[in-house]
Design a protein around this motif. Structure first.
Motif, PDB file in Angstrom:
ATOM      1  N   GLU A 110     -28.115  29.784 -67.672  1.00 19.66           N
ATOM      2  CA  GLU A 110     -29.767  29.851 -67.861  1.00 19.66           C
ATOM      3  C   GLU A 110     -30.198  30.635 -69.187  1.00 19.66           C
ATOM      4  OE1 GLU A 110     -31.047  30.561 -63.868  1.00 19.66           O
ATOM      5  OE2 GLU A 110     -29.191  30.687 -63.208  1.00 19.66           O
ATOM      6  N   ILE A 111     -28.531  30.938 -69.194  1.00 15.29           N
ATOM      7  CA  ILE A 111     -29.713  32.100 -70.704  1.00 15.29           C
ATOM      8  C   ILE A 111     -29.834  31.459 -72.009  1.00 15.29           C
ATOM      9  CG2 ILE A 111     -29.408  34.015 -69.284  1.00 15.29           C
ATOM     10  CD1 ILE A 111     -27.047  34.794 -71.202  1.00 15.29           C
ATOM     11  N   GLU A 112     -30.409  32.038 -73.097  1.00 16.20           N
ATOM     12  CA  GLU A 112     -30.396  31.734 -74.493  1.00 16.20           C
ATOM     13  C   GLU A 112     -29.744  33.205 -75.244  1.00 16.20           C
ATOM     14  OE1 GLU A 112     -30.484  28.965 -76.363  1.00 16.20           O
ATOM     15  OE2 GLU A 112     -31.529  27.893 -74.727  1.00 16.20           O
ATOM     16  N   PHE A 113     -28.103  33.036 -75.580  1.00 16.92           N
ATOM     17  CA  PHE A 113     -26.889  34.149 -75.538  1.00 16.92           C
ATOM     18  C   PHE A 113     -27.794  35.300 -76.505  1.00 16.92           C
ATOM     19  CE2 PHE A 113     -24.492  32.095 -73.313  1.00 16.92           C
ATOM     20  CZ  PHE A 113     -23.856  32.229 -72.400  1.00 16.92           C
ATOM     21  N   HIS A 114     -28.478  34.101 -77.712  1.00 15.48           N
ATOM     22  CA  HIS A 114     -28.796  34.815 -78.742  1.00 15.48           C
ATOM     23  C   HIS A 114     -30.652  35.364 -79.148  1.00 15.48           C
ATOM     24  CE1 HIS A 114     -25.920  33.892 -81.602  1.00 15.48           C
ATOM     25  NE2 HIS A 114     -25.598  32.871 -81.495  1.00 15.48           N
ATOM     26  N   GLU A 115     -30.864  35.703 -77.671  1.00 11.03           N
ATOM     27  CA  GLU A 115     -32.265  36.324 -77.678  1.00 11.03           C
ATOM     28  C   GLU A 115     -31.531  37.744 -77.042  1.00 11.03           C
ATOM     29  OE1 GLU A 115     -33.818  33.830 -74.918  1.00 11.03           O
ATOM     30  OE2 GLU A 115     -34.960  32.666 -75.924  1.00 11.03           O
ATOM     31  N   TYR A 116     -30.334  38.070 -76.507  1.00 12.62           N
ATOM     32  CA  TYR A 116     -30.081  39.298 -75.500  1.00 12.62           C
ATOM     33  C   TYR A 116     -29.023  40.140 -76.341  1.00 12.62           C
ATOM     34  CZ  TYR A 116     -32.365  36.541 -71.798  1.00 12.62           C
ATOM     35  OH  TYR A 116     -33.399  36.714 -70.785  1.00 12.62           O
ATOM     36  N   LYS A 117     -29.304  41.792 -76.150  1.00  6.12           N
ATOM     37  CA  LYS A 117     -27.813  42.043 -76.691  1.00  6.12           C
ATOM     38  C   LYS A 117     -27.193  42.237 -75.187  1.00  6.12           C
ATOM     39  CE  LYS A 117     -30.734  46.324 -76.259  1.00  6.12           C
ATOM     40  NZ  LYS A 117     -30.848  47.356 -77.431  1.00  6.12           N
ATOM     41  N   PHE A 118     -25.342  42.616 -74.947  1.00  7.84           N
ATOM     42  CA  PHE A 118     -25.231  42.363 -73.517  1.00  7.84           C
ATOM     43  C   PHE A 118     -24.390  43.467 -73.142  1.00  7.84           C
ATOM     44  CE2 PHE A 118     -25.855  38.245 -75.103  1.00  7.84           C
ATOM     45  CZ  PHE A 118     -25.952  37.363 -73.806  1.00  7.84           C
ATOM     46  N   PHE A 119     -24.500  44.160 -72.400  1.00  9.14           N
ATOM     47  CA  PHE A 119     -23.354  44.978 -71.977  1.00  9.14           C
ATOM     48  C   PHE A 119     -22.241  44.811 -70.919  1.00  9.14           C
ATOM     49  CE2 PHE A 119     -26.272  48.679 -72.574  1.00  9.14           C
ATOM     50  CZ  PHE A 119     -25.757  49.843 -73.442  1.00  9.14           C
ATOM     51  N   VAL A 120     -21.236  44.504 -71.414  1.00 12.42           N
ATOM     52  CA  VAL A 120     -19.730  43.460 -70.152  1.00 12.42           C
ATOM     53  C   VAL A 120     -19.512  44.797 -68.975  1.00 12.42           C
ATOM     54  CG1 VAL A 120     -17.509  42.605 -70.520  1.00 12.42           C
ATOM     55  CG2 VAL A 120     -19.581  42.194 -72.480  1.00 12.42           C
ATOM     56  N   ALA A 121     -20.112  44.757 -68.289  1.00 10.56           N
ATOM     57  CA  ALA A 121     -19.635  44.998 -66.814  1.00 10.56           C
ATOM     58  C   ALA A 121     -18.335  45.149 -66.367  1.00 10.56           C
ATOM     59  CB  ALA A 121     -21.068  45.930 -66.594  1.00 10.56           C
TER      60      ALA A 121
END
Length: 339
Positions: A301-312
């Motif tokens: 559902e998201i556009e990956f390049h619009e966010y910064k990610f914390f992988v938890a």
């Protein structure tokens, strides 16, 4: 002067300490000293150790339990070897361990620290039936018991502790610059390795099984999970701060379990930043779930390049990182693995 100083700290280890000691005394490489620090044991540990007659063993006792970080630092000051090898008081070193690690370090002057492949075992039926033991045997071991090139080992050491403390050997001169933190009773080894990694010390994993790690009922419980994560956040605080400050995109936390929740709270409380969304691969759009009053969405559902990610996600981090990199995102720059 001995070539290798083996460092062992022990607290109330009467059940297994003799087996651990014997596995060191039975090494094919015999030019070593075994420095044992008893960290205030209240059982028969000290008496059992004193019952072993071997001039290579030196026993030092602390008057009370000071914690593993203090005990490790205390042991180091007695070491005279060119190399230091760590040994836990309930594990088993294979006979060729010291010889194999010594030979590698002698031939590879650029490498500062080595560990090896390890086996996990237990003598407890309760442990054997636990989910945590199954995870160690089937998931965790598959990642730490694989050959790493240096860059991959370095990269993933910033994610989690892929070095087994009880299996390491390193150059003694490193102790001039690195020691164990005194304010941690758990993750003190990860702090030790993380700071070495930050300074560019080269790690190497020898692709041979040289140690068996014993899992007990204490080691397979999750009672210290929150304390562990608190220390992980402390270890990574500066790097997390830089990641948040240098990338202004909204934050997505990939992982909607307890680790995701704790990551969200940490970011809110320490950096006054509100994560925008949680991501969970198992959720459907129509579920409409929230965590901490934040929507949980499926990655589709998201556009990956619009966010910064914390992988938890403790065990899902490898697949998540691979998926992010397939989208063109970069480690540290675009995503940060919590643990």
């Amino acid at each position: 002067m001995r070539t290798i100083s083996v460092l062992m700290t022990v607290y109330n280890g009467e059940k297994y300490v003799i087996d651990a000691i014997q596995s060191i005394l039975n090494q094919t490489f015999q030019d070593f000293e075994l420095i044992i620090v008893d960290d205030g044991s209240t059982d028969q540990t000290v008496n059992l150790i004193r019952g072993i007659s071997d001039e290579r063993i030196s026993l030092h006792t602390l008057p009370r339990n000071m914690g593993v970080g203090y005990a490790n630092n205390y042991a180091v000051q007695f070491a005279v070897g060119k190399y230091l090898a760590k040994m836990d008081a309930d594990d088993i070193s294979y006979p060729e361990r010291l010889a194999t690690q010594f030979e590698f370090l002698e031939k590879n002057a650029q490498v500062g620290i080595v560990d090896s492949f390890v086996n996990f075992f237990t003598e407890s039926k309760i442990v054997e039936k636990s989910q945590r033991y199954k995870d160690y045997k089937e998931i965790y071991s598959s990642h730490i018991n694989k050959y790493y090139d240096y860059k991959t080992l370095q990269k993933e050491l910033f994610w989690y502790c892929n070095i087994v403390h009880s299996a390491v050997m390193y150059r003694r001169e490193l102790t001039k610059f690195f020691n164990y933190p005194l304010d941690m009773k758990i993750c003190e080894d990860y702090s030790f390795f993380y700071r070495m990694n930050q300074k560019g010390i080269i790690f190497h994993k020898i692709p041979s099984f040289l140690l068996s790690v014993r899992l007990s009922e204490n080691s397979i419980t999750a009672t210290k999970t929150e304390e562990m994560l608190k220390n992980v956040f402390k270890i990574k605080k500066n790097d997390i701060s830089t990641f948040i400050r240098e990338n202004e995109k909204p934050i997505a936390i990939w992982g909607a379990s307890n680790l995701g929740k704790l990551t969200c709270n940490y970011i809110r409380n320490n950096f006054n930043v509100q994560p925008f969304v949680f991501i969970d691969s198992n959720i459907k759009k129509e579920d409409g779930r929230q965590l901490q009053n934040i929507n949980i969405v499926n990655p589709n559902e998201i556009e990956f390049h619009e966010y910064k990610f914390f992988v938890a996600s403790s065990y899902g981090k490898f697949q998540i990182a691979e998926q992010l990199e397939q989208k063109g995102l970069k480690n540290i720059k675009d995503y940060f693995v919590v643990f």
